[in-house]
Design an enzyme around this catalytic site. Sequence first.
Site, PDB file in Angstrom:
ATOM      1  N   GLY A  31       0.817  -1.212   0.000  1.00  0.00           N
ATOM      2  CA  GLY A  31       0.000   0.000   0.000  1.00  0.00           C
ATOM      3  C   GLY A  31       0.847   1.256   0.000  1.00  0.00           C
ATOM      4  N   HIS A  37       4.537   1.842  -7.958  1.00  0.00           N
ATOM      5  CA  HIS A  37       3.566   0.755  -7.840  1.00  0.00           C
ATOM      6  C   HIS A  37       2.606   0.764  -9.039  1.00  0.00           C
ATOM      7  CE1 HIS A  37       4.240   1.579  -3.338  1.00  0.00           C
ATOM      8  NE2 HIS A  37       4.724   0.371  -3.519  1.00  0.00           N
ATOM      9  N   GLN A 148      12.104  -3.751  -9.963  1.00  0.00           N
ATOM     10  CA  GLN A 148      13.566  -3.888  -9.937  1.00  0.00           C
ATOM     11  C   GLN A 148      14.168  -3.098  -8.772  1.00  0.00           C
ATOM     12  OE1 GLN A 148      15.606  -5.823 -11.563  1.00  0.00           O
ATOM     13  NE2 GLN A 148      17.441  -4.890 -10.661  1.00  0.00           N
ATOM     14  N   ARG A 187       8.867   4.906   1.791  1.00  0.00           N
ATOM     15  CA  ARG A 187       9.619   5.416   2.943  1.00  0.00           C
ATOM     16  C   ARG A 187      10.199   6.812   2.689  1.00  0.00           C
ATOM     17  NH1 ARG A 187      10.971  -0.431   3.628  1.00  0.00           N
ATOM     18  NH2 ARG A 187      10.044  -1.044   5.622  1.00  0.00           N
TER      19      ARG A 187
HETATM   20  P1  AMP Z   1       6.235  -2.261  -1.507  1.00  0.00           P
HETATM   21  O1  AMP Z   1       4.826  -1.850  -1.337  1.00  0.00           O
HETATM   22  O2  AMP Z   1       7.214  -1.206  -1.163  1.00  0.00           O
HETATM   23  O3  AMP Z   1       6.533  -3.587  -0.856  1.00  0.00           O
HETATM   24  O4  AMP Z   1       6.447  -2.489  -3.058  1.00  0.00           O
HETATM   25  C1  AMP Z   1       5.554  -3.250  -3.821  1.00  0.00           C
HETATM   26  C2  AMP Z   1       6.156  -3.491  -5.173  1.00  0.00           C
HETATM   27  O5  AMP Z   1       6.428  -2.250  -5.807  1.00  0.00           O
HETATM   28  C3  AMP Z   1       7.498  -4.246  -5.094  1.00  0.00           C
HETATM   29  O6  AMP Z   1       7.563  -5.192  -6.146  1.00  0.00           O
HETATM   30  C4  AMP Z   1       8.500  -3.144  -5.283  1.00  0.00           C
HETATM   31  O7  AMP Z   1       9.720  -3.580  -5.836  1.00  0.00           O
HETATM   32  C5  AMP Z   1       7.756  -2.227  -6.245  1.00  0.00           C
HETATM   33  N1  AMP Z   1       8.310  -0.874  -6.198  1.00  0.00           N
HETATM   34  C6  AMP Z   1       8.516  -0.100  -5.109  1.00  0.00           C
HETATM   35  N2  AMP Z   1       9.087   1.070  -5.451  1.00  0.00           N
HETATM   36  C7  AMP Z   1       9.258   1.037  -6.796  1.00  0.00           C
HETATM   37  C8  AMP Z   1       9.801   1.946  -7.761  1.00  0.00           C
HETATM   38  N3  AMP Z   1      10.309   3.130  -7.409  1.00  0.00           N
HETATM   39  N4  AMP Z   1       9.801   1.566  -9.052  1.00  0.00           N
HETATM   40  C9  AMP Z   1       9.309   0.357  -9.439  1.00  0.00           C
HETATM   41  N5  AMP Z   1       8.771  -0.532  -8.582  1.00  0.00           N
HETATM   42  C10 AMP Z   1       8.750  -0.212  -7.280  1.00  0.00           C
END
Ligand code: AMP
Length: 280
Positions: A31, A37, A148, A187
Amino acid sequence: MQTIATVSEMQAFARDRRAEGKTIGLVPTMGALHEGHLDLVRIAAARADIVVVSIFVNPTQFAPSEDFSRYPRELEADLAKAASAGAHLVFAPAPEEIYPRGYSTFIAEEHVARPLEGVSRPTHFRGVTTVVAKLFLICQPTFAVFGQKDAQQVAVLRKMTTDLHLPVEIVVAPTRREPDGLALSSRNRYLSATQRGEALALSRALFKARDMVAAGERRSDRLIAEATHILRDQRRVRVIYVALVHRESMEPLREVIPGDSVLAIAAWVDEVRLIDNIVL
Ligand code: AMP
């Protein structure tokens, strides 16, 4: 767009769609959705009949000292964003739905998960593999999209999927950055303006390494030394690691293997822990 909060409803939905011959693309998230995302959602929407976004702040991937309780939660705004990017369904279970009282089964990958993030966060990937395996079993996706940005997470999940013969294709989306280079992250909102300015050293270090490789440099020690120098120039930045690793095994490399090498950085900017990487 539909919202589901229970495992049984989600499994029934996925079973019915798969029985109709539909493909399901899953985008697992915690989220606080941002454009990074939403890129993943758009990639899923371009190739799946049904796009499922999961929103679940997974307690088992946080250590007790980490930011689980203060991690941002904003479901209403996330639902609107997910819908606008092409999601058909958001699966947003409560923690007790995924980990009922007495829960005691975990999935752990024991090699790729060990270095880098695994050193500072020894239980993190066990939480990630456990929840992603569950999401695969609950949502029955044809493919799942990951960023990535979390290069080691991608490598660990690929290994888990291969090792467990999971019938899910892993799709990887490039890292989305701000115009000044900062990789988008939920973050980043913890950063003050000053801290954010210093956090730019991470992407600056990665881009410098990319330029060095374009100019013919291959030696990891030169790339690591230069990147570390750029990071150390900032008063608030504390380097956790700078490493050149193979993108699948996460094992250290002496030299760049074009297309298969990742320069990975983790650093504290005061109390905020950031990671970033670039494929070289
Ligand atoms: P998180 O909610 O932070 O666990 O991220 C969910 C998904 O979004 C994970 O597959 C992350 O690698 C991806 N993600 C987070 N930040 C980025 C970004 N800046 N660019 C591309 N994908 C991202």
